[in-house]
Enzyme design. Structure first.
Site, PDB file in Angstrom:
ATOM      1  N   ASP A   9     -27.011  27.925  29.642  1.00 56.99           N
ATOM      2  CA  ASP A   9     -27.526  29.061  30.404  1.00 56.99           C
ATOM      3  C   ASP A   9     -28.792  29.541  29.681  1.00 56.99           C
ATOM      4  OD1 ASP A   9     -26.683  30.552  28.225  1.00 56.99           O
ATOM      5  OD2 ASP A   9     -25.446  31.942  29.370  1.00 56.99           O
ATOM      6  N   CYS A  65     -24.514  28.247  25.227  1.00 57.38           N
ATOM      7  CA  CYS A  65     -24.823  29.573  25.775  1.00 57.38           C
ATOM      8  C   CYS A  65     -25.106  30.481  24.568  1.00 57.38           C
ATOM      9  CB  CYS A  65     -23.724  30.095  26.704  1.00 57.38           C
ATOM     10  SG  CYS A  65     -22.141  30.506  25.959  1.00 57.38           S
ATOM     11  N   GLY A  66     -25.082  31.783  24.775  1.00 60.65           N
ATOM     12  CA  GLY A  66     -25.401  32.673  23.651  1.00 60.65           C
ATOM     13  C   GLY A  66     -24.394  32.527  22.523  1.00 60.65           C
ATOM     14  N   THR A  67     -23.118  32.512  22.888  1.00 60.31           N
ATOM     15  CA  THR A  67     -22.047  32.409  21.892  1.00 60.31           C
ATOM     16  C   THR A  67     -21.329  31.062  21.901  1.00 60.31           C
ATOM     17  OG1 THR A  67     -20.458  33.243  23.498  1.00 60.31           O
ATOM     18  CG2 THR A  67     -21.528  34.889  22.086  1.00 60.31           C
ATOM     19  N   ILE A  69     -18.963  30.640  23.895  1.00 53.80           N
ATOM     20  CA  ILE A  69     -17.609  31.004  24.334  1.00 53.80           C
ATOM     21  C   ILE A  69     -17.463  30.931  25.851  1.00 53.80           C
ATOM     22  CG2 ILE A  69     -15.855  32.819  24.375  1.00 53.80           C
ATOM     23  CD1 ILE A  69     -17.044  33.832  21.684  1.00 53.80           C
ATOM     24  N   GLY A  70     -18.305  31.666  26.562  1.00 57.18           N
ATOM     25  CA  GLY A  70     -18.155  31.726  28.021  1.00 57.18           C
ATOM     26  C   GLY A  70     -18.271  30.356  28.669  1.00 57.18           C
ATOM     27  N   HIS A  98      -8.932  14.532  16.204  1.00 57.42           N
ATOM     28  CA  HIS A  98      -7.590  14.935  16.621  1.00 57.42           C
ATOM     29  C   HIS A  98      -7.492  15.320  18.091  1.00 57.42           C
ATOM     30  CE1 HIS A  98      -5.833  15.949  12.359  1.00 57.42           C
ATOM     31  NE2 HIS A  98      -6.338  14.727  12.442  1.00 57.42           N
ATOM     32  N   ARG A 132      -0.606   9.552  16.684  1.00 61.06           N
ATOM     33  CA  ARG A 132       0.194  10.728  17.048  1.00 61.06           C
ATOM     34  C   ARG A 132      -0.613  11.741  17.863  1.00 61.06           C
ATOM     35  NH1 ARG A 132      -1.686  11.611  11.956  1.00 61.06           N
ATOM     36  NH2 ARG A 132      -2.137  13.744  11.274  1.00 61.06           N
ATOM     37  N   HIS A 133      -1.927  11.703  17.703  1.00 61.71           N
ATOM     38  CA  HIS A 133      -2.764  12.659  18.437  1.00 61.71           C
ATOM     39  C   HIS A 133      -2.879  12.291  19.915  1.00 61.71           C
ATOM     40  CE1 HIS A 133      -3.623  14.451  14.653  1.00 61.71           C
ATOM     41  NE2 HIS A 133      -4.047  13.294  14.163  1.00 61.71           N
TER      42      HIS A 133
END
Ligand code: RB5
Length: 147
Positions: A9, A65-67, A69-70, A98, A132-133
């Site tokens: 973004d 994006c800025g963080t 996160i979104g 993993h 296992r992963h």
């Protein structure tokens, strides 16, 4: 040639451009789903576009994006996507070893440019360990079908 898709973004536009130039210099084929300038744009729209290409072409994607996160929350709503927010190299490596993450998310307002590019390189150079992963990742995939 390795193919990769990138997107951001407005909050991640500058890093997306830096990543693009970095990967082009490493001879990646880079698909860019935008944004293409700093005008305000909704990150879910970019996440959706990128995830469709990750699934269609079976390639990895990087979202900024800025963080971080979104755009990562949005990406993880798309079936087939395992998006990992990584702001250190250890997490970037483990997200591949993993978790077999197929999308890396980054926050332009969180890490410096040098670390950001090391995270990108670490993530791209690390391979899923399987074993296992694999069973655990398959359980995540199964949860998508149960929605
Ligand atoms: C845009 O200002 C900002 O909210 C976005 O880039 C991102 O940080 C959201 O998680």
């Amino acid at each position: 040639m390795n193919k990769i898709v990138i997107g951001s973004d407005h909050g991640g536009f500058e890093y997306k451009e830096i990543i693009k130039n970095h990967l082009l210099a490493l001879e990646y084929e880079v698909l860019d789903v935008g944004c293409f300038d700093k005008s305000s744009i909704d990150y879910p729209d970019i996440a959706l576009k990128l995830c469709e290409i990750v699934n269609r072409d079976k390639i990895k994607g990087i979202l900024v994006c800025g963080t971080g996160i979104g755009i990562g929350i949005a990406a993880n709503k798309c079936p087939g996507i395992r998006a990992a927010l990584c702001h250190d190299e250890y997490s970037a490596r483990m997200a591949r070893l993993h978790n077999d993450s197929n999308v890396l998310t980054l926050g332009q307002r969180v890490v410096g440019e040098g670390l950001m590019l090391s995270i990108v390189d670490t993530w791209l150079d690390s391979k899923f360990e399987g074993g296992r992963h694999e069973n655990r990742v398959n359980k995540i995939i199964k949860m998508e079908g149960e929605k």
